[in-house]
Enzyme design. Structure first.
Site, PDB file in Angstrom:
ATOM      1  N   HIS A  73       0.689  -1.221  -0.413  1.00  0.00           N
ATOM      2  CA  HIS A  73       0.066   0.115  -0.177  1.00  0.00           C
ATOM      3  C   HIS A  73       0.927   0.941   0.248  1.00  0.00           C
ATOM      4  CE1 HIS A  73      -4.278  -0.654   0.034  1.00  0.00           C
ATOM      5  NE2 HIS A  73      -4.776   0.446   0.249  1.00  0.00           N
ATOM      6  N   GLY A 117      -5.204   5.300  -4.227  1.00  0.00           N
ATOM      7  CA  GLY A 117      -5.022   5.028  -5.492  1.00  0.00           C
ATOM      8  C   GLY A 117      -4.792   3.478  -5.816  1.00  0.00           C
ATOM      9  N   ASN A 118      -4.198   2.895  -4.685  1.00  0.00           N
ATOM     10  CA  ASN A 118      -3.612   0.954  -4.603  1.00  0.00           C
ATOM     11  C   ASN A 118      -4.734   0.223  -4.811  1.00  0.00           C
ATOM     12  OD1 ASN A 118      -1.113   2.420  -2.271  1.00  0.00           O
ATOM     13  ND2 ASN A 118      -2.882   2.906  -1.532  1.00  0.00           N
ATOM     14  N   ARG A 167      -6.016   0.582  -7.176  1.00  0.00           N
ATOM     15  CA  ARG A 167      -7.051   0.675  -8.780  1.00  0.00           C
ATOM     16  C   ARG A 167      -5.941   0.311  -9.447  1.00  0.00           C
ATOM     17  NH1 ARG A 167      -9.896   5.328  -7.554  1.00  0.00           N
ATOM     18  NH2 ARG A 167      -8.720   4.811  -5.774  1.00  0.00           N
ATOM     19  N   ILE A 168      -4.862   0.226  -8.675  1.00  0.00           N
ATOM     20  CA  ILE A 168      -3.187   0.038  -9.570  1.00  0.00           C
ATOM     21  C   ILE A 168      -2.746  -1.343  -9.070  1.00  0.00           C
ATOM     22  CG2 ILE A 168      -0.464   0.119  -9.528  1.00  0.00           C
ATOM     23  CD1 ILE A 168      -1.173   3.580  -8.673  1.00  0.00           C
ATOM     24  N   HIS A 169      -3.791  -1.903  -8.404  1.00  0.00           N
ATOM     25  CA  HIS A 169      -3.154  -3.404  -7.953  1.00  0.00           C
ATOM     26  C   HIS A 169      -3.279  -4.338  -8.998  1.00  0.00           C
ATOM     27  CE1 HIS A 169      -4.568  -7.148  -5.662  1.00  0.00           C
ATOM     28  NE2 HIS A 169      -6.058  -6.085  -5.577  1.00  0.00           N
ATOM     29  N   ARG A 170      -4.889  -3.582  -9.048  1.00  0.00           N
ATOM     30  CA  ARG A 170      -5.645  -4.639 -10.570  1.00  0.00           C
ATOM     31  C   ARG A 170      -4.574  -4.080 -11.489  1.00  0.00           C
ATOM     32  NH1 ARG A 170      -9.405  -3.274  -6.419  1.00  0.00           N
ATOM     33  NH2 ARG A 170     -10.088  -1.394  -6.920  1.00  0.00           N
TER      34      ARG A 170
END
Length: 515
Positions: free
Chosen positions: A335, A340-341, A343-346
């Site tokens: 994290h 924004g974590n 959405r960037i993760h996906r």
């Protein structure tokens, strides 16, 4: 260091055993050395029965499997039967004197397990033991690939160990070869995706890909509980469409955050400069109630460097979906951003699948849409590690309602068991290939037939035709009385009947079900 290994117990760290048994392997080492680590998903113990029992997160072995009650005995048992838990191993190596590890190697310099212990000690701690190079014996893998997935491997002549760990000491989650994952890999979903795509005309595939991209972008925001304007959805969709074109670096992560965050006035952009957590606040005191505590901001640079190095290891022959799960879920546990974590993760799932050649050219599977369909399971998968990590994090609340972590937790974000995460992502990818891709292609074919039929009857602008279709879909293929009296009052009874029949012929029930 004198330690005492416990005898038979019925409860271990609040986890009940199926029967009274003596902890073995990692469980015994965690208990004897008081290691403050996330408890492994599956623990081992030695029971009295003459068959192995697997139940409730325990594997109860028979008396003949019992290891010697020593550091070497339980370490060897763990490597042989339980695979690598790098977080436990590192904390163990920090807890014992390096002379104890060196002595194990001196006693059995050619032993398969002692050489692996020696290599792992130096790899994890970054310092060499005072030992001469190993004799020229056969190389042994650091990761037992009968138990866990490993990388391609690079020989360490000093230990006569093949370093097939899929990451670096800064970031190296591992995945077990579960029955589910072995079955998924045997089914070759990469080839199945290509087979599905090969049957779709190029123009139709391009439209399908564009719709799925938009669907994925919208779903990723919905998962976060957001309803952004269409232009932000489209902007993020374009970013997903470019996933995998270049390897990751720090600047790329910052670029992605800038795309995700529409309004920067209330968000500190860039990597966090303070603590962070996922959870709620007490309504009365505003004290944090964490479900997950993020990596300390002091550790973010090192953790992200390890994550980026994992992405750059193009020669790593990890299965693409397993690699995607490791990278994406590793990121979301760290994290690194204030916002924004998720959405960037996906996005990182798309990035790895595209970069490692899993996607058919020009197509990105709507993974976020599949996750949204399985949102309860998704949360369970995230908690499969967070719930075991949380008790190991010592923290205090700040005056601003945030958290400050008081102990060294970096290793818990570097090393974790990503097996449930890989199984979940495989399920999502399978859904997109089996259902989402064929369903959207079929919908577009049917819509084209419907539009052609309308155009052969009536000269109607595209916007009006889409409006007509929307009314029919909302009303199970019938044009409502309100629509017939207002927007489509110019249609005759005969034309309405023909349009409704055309809709039925084109879609049956599928038009009502399509997104």
């Amino acid at each position: 260091m004198s330690v005492q290994f416990s005898g038979a117990v019925s409860v271990f760290h609040d986890r009940r055993l199926p029967e009274t048994a003596a902890p073995a392997g990692y469980a015994a080492l965690i208990d004897a050395y008081k290691l403050p680590v996330p408890i492994p998903r599956t623990l081992s113990a030695i029971g009295t029965k003459h068959r192995v029992i697997e139940q409730g997160g325990w594997r109860i072995y028979t008396p003949r499997h019992a290891p010697e009650a020593s550091l070497e005995g339980h370490l060897t048992f763990a490597l042989k039967n339980e695979g690598l838990d790098l977080a436990v191993l590192k904390r163990l190596f920090l807890a014992v004197k390096e002379g104890e590890i060196a002595e194990l190697v001196r006693q059995k310099p050619t032993g398969l397990y002692t050489r692996r212990i020696w290599f792992l000690y130096e790899w994890l701690l970054g310092r060499e033991l005072k030992l001469p190079p190993a004799d020229k014996v056969s190389y042994v893998d650091a990761v037992d690939t009968d138990l866990q997935f490993g990388g391609t491997g690079e020989n360490s002549a000093r230990h006569r160990v093949r370093n097939n760990l899929p990451g670096t000491p800064e970031f190296c989650p591992l995945v077990f070869k579960s029955a589910a994952l072995n079955e998924f890999i045997a089914q070759d979903w990469k080839e199945r995706a290509r087979a599905v795509v090969s049957e779709v005309p190029k123009d139709l595939l391009a439209r399908t890909a564009a719709f799925l991209l938009l669907k994925d972008s919208k779903s990723s925001y919905v998962i976060e509980g957001e309803r952004p304007p269409q232009d932000r959805i489209q902007r993020w969709g374009r970013a997903i469409g470019e996933a995998g074109r270049a390897p990751l670096d720090e600047q790329e992560f910052l670029r992605l955050q800038n795309i995700v965050i529409g309004d920067e006035r209330f968000v500190k952009m860039g990597f966090r400069q303070e603590g962070g957590f996922v959870g709620e606040h007490d309504r009365d005191t505003q004290r944090p109630i964490p479900d997950h505590i993020d990596a300390r901001h002091e550790d973010i640079a090192s953790l992200m460097a390890g994550l980026i190095a994992f992405d750059h290891s193009a020669e790593n022959d990890l299965d693409p979906i397993i690699a995607a799960a490791v990278l994406a879920f590793g990121f979301v546990y760290i994290h690194p951003f204030e916002d924004g974590n998720g959405r960037i993760h996906r996005y990182l799932m798309h990035h790895v699948l595209a970069r490692r050649g899993f996607n058919p050219a020009g197509l990105h599977f709507p993974v976020s849409s599949a996750i949204l369909d399985r949102i309860t399971e998704y949360k369970t998968v995230l908690e499969s590690y967070s719930s075991r990590l949380l008790p190991c994090v010592q923290w205090e609340a700040t005056q601003k309602g945030n958290v400050t972590v008081l102990n060294d937790t970096a290793d818990f974000y570097r090393f974790f068991d990503a097996t449930p995460h890989a199984e979940f992502l495989y399920e999502c990818v399978r859904q997109t290939i089996e259902q989402d891709l064929p369903n959207e292609t079929s919908f577009l074919r049917n819509f084209d037939a419907f539009r052609a039929g309308i155009e052969s009857m009536i000269d109607m602008p595209e916007r009006t035709l889409n409006n007509l279709f929307g009314f029919l879909r909302q009303n199970q293929g019938r044009l409502s009385k309100r629509a017939r009296e207002n927007e489509f009052a110019e249609l005759t009874e005969d034309e309405v009947a023909k349009i409704e029949q055309l809709y039925a012929d084109s879609f049956g029930q599928s038009g009502a079900l399509s997104d």
